[in-house]
Design an enzyme around this catalytic site. Structure first.
Site, PDB file in Angstrom:
ATOM      1  N   PHE A 107       0.862  -1.180   0.000  1.00 46.23           N
ATOM      2  CA  PHE A 107       0.000   0.000   0.000  1.00 46.23           C
ATOM      3  C   PHE A 107       0.896   1.228   0.000  1.00 46.23           C
ATOM      4  O   PHE A 107       2.071   1.146   0.368  1.00 46.23           O
ATOM      5  CB  PHE A 107      -0.872  -0.010   1.262  1.00 46.23           C
ATOM      6  N   GLN A 220      -7.604  14.402   4.150  1.00 50.00           N
ATOM      7  CA  GLN A 220      -6.967  13.563   3.134  1.00 50.00           C
ATOM      8  C   GLN A 220      -7.781  13.547   1.839  1.00 50.00           C
ATOM      9  O   GLN A 220      -8.973  13.270   1.855  1.00 50.00           O
ATOM     10  CB  GLN A 220      -6.825  12.135   3.640  1.00 50.00           C
ATOM     11  N   HIS A 222      -8.075  11.549  -1.503  1.00 48.24           N
ATOM     12  CA  HIS A 222      -7.655  10.279  -2.102  1.00 48.24           C
ATOM     13  C   HIS A 222      -7.400  10.509  -3.582  1.00 48.24           C
ATOM     14  O   HIS A 222      -8.196  11.174  -4.241  1.00 48.24           O
ATOM     15  CB  HIS A 222      -8.744   9.219  -1.909  1.00 48.24           C
ATOM     16  N   LEU A 232     -14.951   5.640  -4.722  1.00 48.88           N
ATOM     17  CA  LEU A 232     -13.531   5.311  -4.602  1.00 48.88           C
ATOM     18  C   LEU A 232     -13.098   4.145  -5.484  1.00 48.88           C
ATOM     19  O   LEU A 232     -13.792   3.142  -5.604  1.00 48.88           O
ATOM     20  CB  LEU A 232     -13.248   4.942  -3.139  1.00 48.88           C
ATOM     21  N   GLU A 235      -6.894   2.086  -3.315  1.00 43.90           N
ATOM     22  CA  GLU A 235      -5.445   2.139  -3.466  1.00 43.90           C
ATOM     23  C   GLU A 235      -4.900   0.757  -3.802  1.00 43.90           C
ATOM     24  O   GLU A 235      -3.843   0.622  -4.423  1.00 43.90           O
ATOM     25  CB  GLU A 235      -4.851   2.618  -2.136  1.00 43.90           C
ATOM     26  N   ARG A 266      -0.579   9.296  -0.073  1.00 43.31           N
ATOM     27  CA  ARG A 266      -1.729   9.838  -0.801  1.00 43.31           C
ATOM     28  C   ARG A 266      -1.636  11.322  -1.093  1.00 43.31           C
ATOM     29  O   ARG A 266      -2.030  11.779  -2.163  1.00 43.31           O
ATOM     30  CB  ARG A 266      -3.002   9.560  -0.001  1.00 43.31           C
ATOM     31  N   HIS A 330     -11.527  12.366   1.381  1.00 41.36           N
ATOM     32  CA  HIS A 330     -11.645  10.952   1.723  1.00 41.36           C
ATOM     33  C   HIS A 330     -11.653  10.698   3.220  1.00 41.36           C
ATOM     34  O   HIS A 330     -12.426   9.900   3.720  1.00 41.36           O
ATOM     35  CB  HIS A 330     -10.471  10.219   1.080  1.00 41.36           C
TER      36      HIS A 330
HETATM   37  C1  LIG Z   1     -14.719   4.511   0.338  1.00 41.81           C
HETATM   38  C2  LIG Z   1     -13.795   4.352   1.498  1.00 41.81           C
HETATM   39  C3  LIG Z   1     -12.835   3.357   1.477  1.00 41.81           C
HETATM   40  C4  LIG Z   1     -11.962   3.187   2.553  1.00 41.81           C
HETATM   41  N1  LIG Z   1     -11.022   2.193   2.498  1.00 41.81           N
HETATM   42  C5  LIG Z   1     -10.207   2.001   3.560  1.00 41.81           C
HETATM   43  C6  LIG Z   1      -9.261   0.952   3.571  1.00 41.81           C
HETATM   44  O1  LIG Z   1      -9.150   0.192   2.623  1.00 41.81           O
HETATM   45  N2  LIG Z   1      -8.472   0.794   4.647  1.00 41.81           N
HETATM   46  C7  LIG Z   1      -8.572   1.604   5.733  1.00 41.81           C
HETATM   47  O2  LIG Z   1      -7.845   1.393   6.690  1.00 41.81           O
HETATM   48  N3  LIG Z   1      -9.469   2.604   5.751  1.00 41.81           N
HETATM   49  C8  LIG Z   1     -10.285   2.832   4.694  1.00 41.81           C
HETATM   50  N4  LIG Z   1     -11.189   3.859   4.719  1.00 41.81           N
HETATM   51  C9  LIG Z   1     -11.370   4.620   5.947  1.00 41.81           C
HETATM   52  C10 LIG Z   1     -12.160   3.818   6.967  1.00 41.81           C
HETATM   53  O3  LIG Z   1     -13.088   3.020   6.300  1.00 41.81           O
HETATM   54  C11 LIG Z   1     -12.915   4.686   7.946  1.00 41.81           C
HETATM   55  O4  LIG Z   1     -12.069   5.627   8.473  1.00 41.81           O
HETATM   56  C12 LIG Z   1     -13.455   3.852   9.097  1.00 41.81           C
HETATM   57  O5  LIG Z   1     -14.197   2.784   8.609  1.00 41.81           O
HETATM   58  C13 LIG Z   1     -14.285   4.687  10.008  1.00 41.81           C
HETATM   59  O6  LIG Z   1     -14.948   3.868  10.924  1.00 41.81           O
HETATM   60  P1  LIG Z   1     -15.792   4.477  12.106  1.00 41.81           P
HETATM   61  O7  LIG Z   1     -16.253   3.347  12.913  1.00 41.81           O
HETATM   62  O8  LIG Z   1     -14.984   5.525  12.791  1.00 41.81           O
HETATM   63  O9  LIG Z   1     -16.991   5.253  11.416  1.00 41.81           O
HETATM   64  P2  LIG Z   1     -18.177   4.794  10.422  1.00 41.81           P
HETATM   65  O10 LIG Z   1     -18.028   3.435   9.938  1.00 41.81           O
HETATM   66  O11 LIG Z   1     -18.307   5.890   9.434  1.00 41.81           O
HETATM   67  O12 LIG Z   1     -19.435   4.791  11.346  1.00 41.81           O
HETATM   68  C14 LIG Z   1     -20.022   5.955  11.841  1.00 41.81           C
HETATM   69  C15 LIG Z   1     -21.201   5.557  12.682  1.00 41.81           C
HETATM   70  O13 LIG Z   1     -21.677   6.676  13.404  1.00 41.81           O
HETATM   71  C16 LIG Z   1     -23.066   6.749  13.321  1.00 41.81           C
HETATM   72  N5  LIG Z   1     -23.468   8.148  13.509  1.00 41.81           N
HETATM   73  C17 LIG Z   1     -22.927   9.245  12.939  1.00 41.81           C
HETATM   74  N6  LIG Z   1     -23.560  10.338  13.362  1.00 41.81           N
HETATM   75  C18 LIG Z   1     -24.510   9.930  14.237  1.00 41.81           C
HETATM   76  C19 LIG Z   1     -25.501  10.596  15.022  1.00 41.81           C
HETATM   77  N7  LIG Z   1     -25.654  11.923  14.996  1.00 41.81           N
HETATM   78  N8  LIG Z   1     -26.315   9.854  15.805  1.00 41.81           N
HETATM   79  C20 LIG Z   1     -26.198   8.503  15.828  1.00 41.81           C
HETATM   80  N9  LIG Z   1     -25.277   7.831  15.116  1.00 41.81           N
HETATM   81  C21 LIG Z   1     -24.449   8.543  14.340  1.00 41.81           C
HETATM   82  C22 LIG Z   1     -23.403   6.173  11.983  1.00 41.81           C
HETATM   83  O14 LIG Z   1     -24.721   5.682  11.979  1.00 41.81           O
HETATM   84  C23 LIG Z   1     -22.383   5.044  11.889  1.00 41.81           C
HETATM   85  O15 LIG Z   1     -22.896   3.904  12.530  1.00 41.81           O
HETATM   86  C24 LIG Z   1     -12.051   4.047   3.651  1.00 41.81           C
HETATM   87  C25 LIG Z   1     -13.015   5.050   3.673  1.00 41.81           C
HETATM   88  C26 LIG Z   1     -13.872   5.226   2.594  1.00 41.81           C
HETATM   89  C27 LIG Z   1     -14.844   6.339   2.626  1.00 41.81           C
END
Ligand SMILES: Cc1cc2nc3c(=O)[nH]c(=O)nc-3n(C[C@H](O)[C@H](O)[C@H](O)COP(=O)(O)OP(=O)(O)OC[C@H]3O[C@@H](n4cnc5c(N)ncnc54)[C@H](O)[C@@H]3O)c2cc1C
Ligand code: SF4
Ligand code: SF4
Ligand code: FES
Lengths: 550, 322
Positions: A107, A220, A222, A232, A235, A266, A330
């Site tokens: 990566f 960031q 992407h 997306l 990568e 990136r 991103h």
């Molecule tokens: C398209 C894409 C591809 C990616 N690929 C990779 C990868 O290959 N490798 C890597 O390491 N990272 C990757 N990332 C980054 C990574 O996926 C995210 O940073 C990570 O999954 C975030 O997880 P999280 O649990 O913090 O938030 P999320 O999975 O975004 O979850 C947020 C949660 O909060 C809840 N929520 C938000 N606001 C409220 C509210 N007001 N009230 C109640 N609930 C709320 C939502 O319902 C959801 O359940 C990628 C990101 C994207 C966008």
């Protein structure tokens, strides 16, 4: 209680449930709809004997342009391998190599191929496993409940207020400890890889509760997203050997990062693309991601989702033609500052995942490190929050909190005439894209800030067309827009103040990194309608700052 | 290109105008626009009261399934112009087989409850820790791992339509995800529960689930895997398995299906008696099978040779208990 059921939130919930706590998730979308599901490429950890967690830590520190806190990075990289194995124990299946070991792909910005994956559906696989475990552990799920307020009493957390989408009713939810895991804010930009639900709610909630936000200038971009939709192209596509070409058919990354080319970090690749496009070597505002030489078999087996997305959303089959891509917002490196146990400034309130800033990513995150962060720090938040809950009494929940929240909603619904929420959001996203994108300077940022403040004023008077109680998306969006505008202002203010270039933050008027003045974290706080700026030292343990070259 | 959308509006809690009724909207669709994007355009620019779910807009979160021109579709990966050109209309309705909450939002609670019923988590056998799932082992469950829980399959399921307690395709595919996992330690128990009433044997194999799944999970194929796993495991004491056994026996003995005898063996004497009115109706319409006319086909030896071959090669014939 955990706000957010993405990878970080659900991992925290499992840990709390394992510790015997009565645990609940509150989430505005059903857990498996959380945006972690969209992660494609994979998750980093040093698993092989020829690799080491120290090497992973070094790559992460270097990727962060020395702004990451090294104590936190050490925790993440040293504990990561254990979490990968634990995920497998929970049921996850990582792809294997021919000898039966967990396969790892290269990566960007990593000196060793250490990204574990399940094809190009890693996030989907992991989020579903986490959901399975949440069910197994009997965690209660308030799904489609939208948190509108954090309630703090006497300086300690006392619970949250949330709106049940199905009825429009506001509820108070009390808890001894609360973990925020609300994900990113990508939607403040026009071109973004993030879901429609990635509106930075947690950041708005934190600011309103008096918490600061840290390092918000680091956004960031992407390098490979589809033009119209921002969807997306992982990568992993470059990790598997994909090329980036300009309109002349040149592999232009040879100029910008002669050694690692497409696999530079990136920020470097995004800037290179933007330069090519701005200097007239783009193809209709894009560059080309060429996978053809990988052959149909590799594309079909390892990048099948990418192929499907390119065909469905850009009308291109990567087996036959290169895919036009451009940089898009991103990931948010910044967020709610928290220590290595995810504790924030407010006792009982924790933060983990993308909404938090621990900070393991500093000025630029390496691909594959944020799924890791979500799992490692989700687990740690769950553990520490359980210990806290065990050692404390429930804090009183002031009656006024629910009344205030209800009045706020009633006030919005009473406005007869005003601008439409969605038009305002589009304007905000345009301003951020124009004024706070990949290349920044004082003038652009200053204008952007002015315009965001003006949109904020108008947001206070915006009115709704939907006055209904149930599934009122417009009402939720006016609340979300409040958070997005706060996040935008925090990004602009932080970016305007940081007069250097570091990681993803590039100032054309200050194109050099300046450690003597700026080797420090930015902290912004909201005081009334104003933002104040402060700073905090970076934790440096084993890697002294040096020049960052790929 | 201007396209007329006809959208089913329904708010059961609205005292004055609950509906359902259809409302029309004209959308100026550009090349590549998806149905979800069109709905967003409608709600953001014209009518914010329209309710529907969405999140990832990239066919991975499972939020946005609806009925489009009569079929369950994932709206964020369905393009407006080709769909319109093919169907000559753009009619958007909530998913079938689910109760409408508001407009295009349906009550997914039964969907999640069915998921929970199959204990959707790995219960590893002792000593399976660190036991890698090889590439080959994974291949057998990979399709079932692709599910995004969108509900399209359940919406189109014929068995679910007549029996709301039917476990239905999505949860069945999920069940195979674990039954088919080499690390799983409770295969037998799972298969027993899945073979109970409203379980995997209640599928009428209409293949709709496989046809409408946007992720190629092929739920029917997973149901068939579960059925044969159940029979191999010796879970035979249920109408479904008895039906298959009776079918296999009948073909082995007569070279053809003896449907009347099969009903008897599948359901047992008492419940077969309950089938008599159906039998009479079938008889009246000339549809009642008459086993006594050609009890055995001429080439029965060839059929038996096929059976022997299968038995030798795969040992597939269910073991009888005891
Ligand atoms: C398209 C894409 C591809 C990616 N690929 C990779 C990868 O290959 N490798 C890597 O390491 N990272 C990757 N990332 C980054 C990574 O996926 C995210 O940073 C990570 O999954 C975030 O997880 P999280 O649990 O913090 O938030 P999320 O999975 O975004 O979850 C947020 C949660 O909060 C809840 N929520 C938000 N606001 C409220 C509210 N007001 N009230 C109640 N609930 C709320 C939502 O319902 C959801 O359940 C990628 C990101 C994207 C966008
Ligand atoms: S094949 Fe079976 S499970 Fe699938 S839709 Fe038809 S009846 Fe339902
Ligand atoms: S099996 Fe297919 S149609 Fe059914 S819920 Fe899963 S992804 Fe959707
Ligand atoms: S919006 Fe996520 S699947 Fe369509």
């Amino acid at each position: 209680m955990i706000i957010g059921a993405g990878l970080a939130g659900m991992r925290a919930a499992i840990e709390a449930a394992r510790n015997g706590l009565d645990t609940a998730l509150v989430t505005k979308v059903y857990p498996v709809r959380s945006h972690s599901v969209a992660a494609q490429g994979g998750m980093n950890a040093a698993l092989k004997e020829t690799d080491s967690w120290e090497a992973h830590a070094f790559d992460t520190v270097k990727g962060s342009d020395w702004l990451g806190d090294q104590d936190a990075i050490e925790v993440m990289c040293s504990e990561g391998p254990g979490d990968i194995l634990e995920l497998e124990g929970m049921g996850a299946i990582f792809n294997r190599d021919s000898r039966g070991h967990i396969a790892q792909r290269p990566f960007g910005g990593a000196g060793y191929p250490r990204t574990c994956y399940l094809a190009d559906r890693t996030g989907h696989a992991l989020l579903h496993v986490m959901y399975e475990q949440v069910l197994k552990h009997g965690v209660f799920i308030y799904d489609e409940w939208h948190v509108t307020r954090l309630v703090i009493e006497g300086g300690k957390v006392s619970g949250v207020i949330a709106m049940e989408l199905d009825t429009g009713k506001l509820h108070r939810l009390r808890s001894k400890s609360v973990i925020m895991a609300t994900g990113g804010y990508g939607r403040v930009y026009r071109t973004t890889t993030n879901a429609l639900s990635s509106t930075g709610d947690g950041l708005g909630l934190a600011l309103s509760a008096g918490l600061p936000l840290m390092d918000m200038e680091f956004v960031q971009f992407h390098p490979t997203v589809l033009k119209r939709t921002g969807i997306l192209m992982t990568e992993g596509a470059r990790g598997e050997g994909g090329f980036l070409l300009n309109s002349l058919g040149e592999r232009f990354m040879e100029k910008y990062a002669p050694k690692v080319k497409e696999l530079a970090s990136r920020d470097v690749v995004s800037r290179a693309e933007q330069t090519e496009i701005e200097e007239g070597r783009g193809v209709e505002g894009c560059v080309l991601l060429d996978l053809r030489h990988l052959g149909a078999d590799t594309i079909k087996s390892k990048l099948s989702q990418i192929r499907e997305l390119a065909m469905n959303f850009a009308g291109v089959d990567p087996i036959e033609a290169p895919v036009p891509v451009k940089p898009g917002a991103h990931y948010s490196m910044g967020g709610i500052p928290a220590d290595i146990d995810c504790q924030t400034e407010i006792p009982g309130l924790f933060a983990a995942g993308e909404c938090a800033c621990v900070s393991v990513h500093g000025a630029n995150r390496l691909g594959g490190n944020s799924l890791l962060e979500a799992v490692v720090f989700g687990r740690r938040a769950g553990k520490r929050a359980s210990e806290y809950a065990d050692s404390t009494e429930l804090v009183a929940f002031p009656d006024s909190a629910l009344r205030d929240a209800a009045n706020e909603v009633a006030e919005i619904l009473r406005r007869d005439e005003g601008e439409r929420v969605y038009a305002l959001r589009d304007e905000m996203a345009g301003v951020m894209e124009e004024h706070c994108g990949i290349f920044r300077n004082r003038e652009r940022l200053g204008k952007g800030l002015e315009q965001i403040r003006e949109i904020k004023e108008r947001h206070r008077r915006a009115a709704l067309a939907d006055r209904g109680d149930r599934f009122n998306a417009e009402l939720l969006h006016i609340i979300e827009l409040g958070s997005m505008l706060d996040a935008s202002e925090a990004i602009l203010v932080s970016a305007l103040h940081r007069e250097e270039s570091r990681g993803s933050h590039f100032r054309t008027d200050f194109p050099k990194r300046d450690d003597s003045k700026w080797l420090k974290h930015t902290l912004v706080r909201k005081r009334g309608n104003d933002f104040t700026v402060g700073y905090k030292d970076v934790k440096i343990t084993r890697f002294k700052p040096e020049e960052r070259k790929y | 290109m201007e396209i007329k959308f006809s959208i089913r509006r329904h708010d059961p809690m609205d005292g004055e105008n609950p509906g359902p009724y259809y409302r029309e909207y004209i959308v100026d669709a550009e090349e590549g626009m998806t149905v979800l994007e069109a709905l967003l355009k409608i709600s953001e620019e014209e009518d914010p009261t329209l309710a529907f779910r969405r999140s990832c807009r990239s066919a991975i979160c499972g939020s946005c399934a609806m009925t489009v021109n009569g079929f369950a579709r994932l709206t964020c990966s369905l393009q407006v112009i080709p769909e319109y050109q093919k169907m000559g209309a753009m009619r958007i309705e909530p998913l079938s087989n689910h109760r409408t909450i508001k407009d295009l939002v349906v009550d997914m609670a039964p969907f999640w409850e069915k998921m929970e019923k199959v204990a959707p988590f790995l219960m590893p056998a002792g000593g399976s820790e660190g036991n890698p799932v090889s590439i080959e082992d994974q291949a057998g469950i990979d399709e079932s791992q692709r599910c995004i829980m969108c509900g399209c399959c359940n919406a189109e399921c014929n068995s679910l339509e007549i029996d709301e307690r039917f476990i239905a395709p999505a949860a069945s595919a999920k069940a195979w995800r674990f039954v088919g996992d080499v690390r799983e330690g409770h295969r037998g128990k799972r298969l027993e529960r899945l073979s109970e009433e409203h379980g995997i044997w209640d599928c009428v194999r209409c293949i709709h689930c496989t046809q409408y799944c946007p992720k190629d999970v092929k739920p029917l194929k997973q149901i068939e895997s579960l059925r044969s796993a159940a029979m191999k495991e010796g879970v035979l004491d249920n109408p479904g398995a008895r039906h298959v056994e009776a079918m296999a026996d009948s073909v082995e003995r007569f070279g053809r299906l003896d449907e009347a005898a099969m009903t008897f063996r599948t359901l047992g004497f008492l419940r077969s008696v309950g089938m008599i009115p159906l039998g009479l109706r079938l008889e009246k319409h000339g549809k009642m099978p008459h086993p006594y006319i050609f009890p055995q086909i001429m080439e029965i030896d060839e059929v038996r040779a096929v059976y022997d071959e299968i038995e030798k090669k795969y040992g597939l014939k269910p073991k009888k208990e005891g």
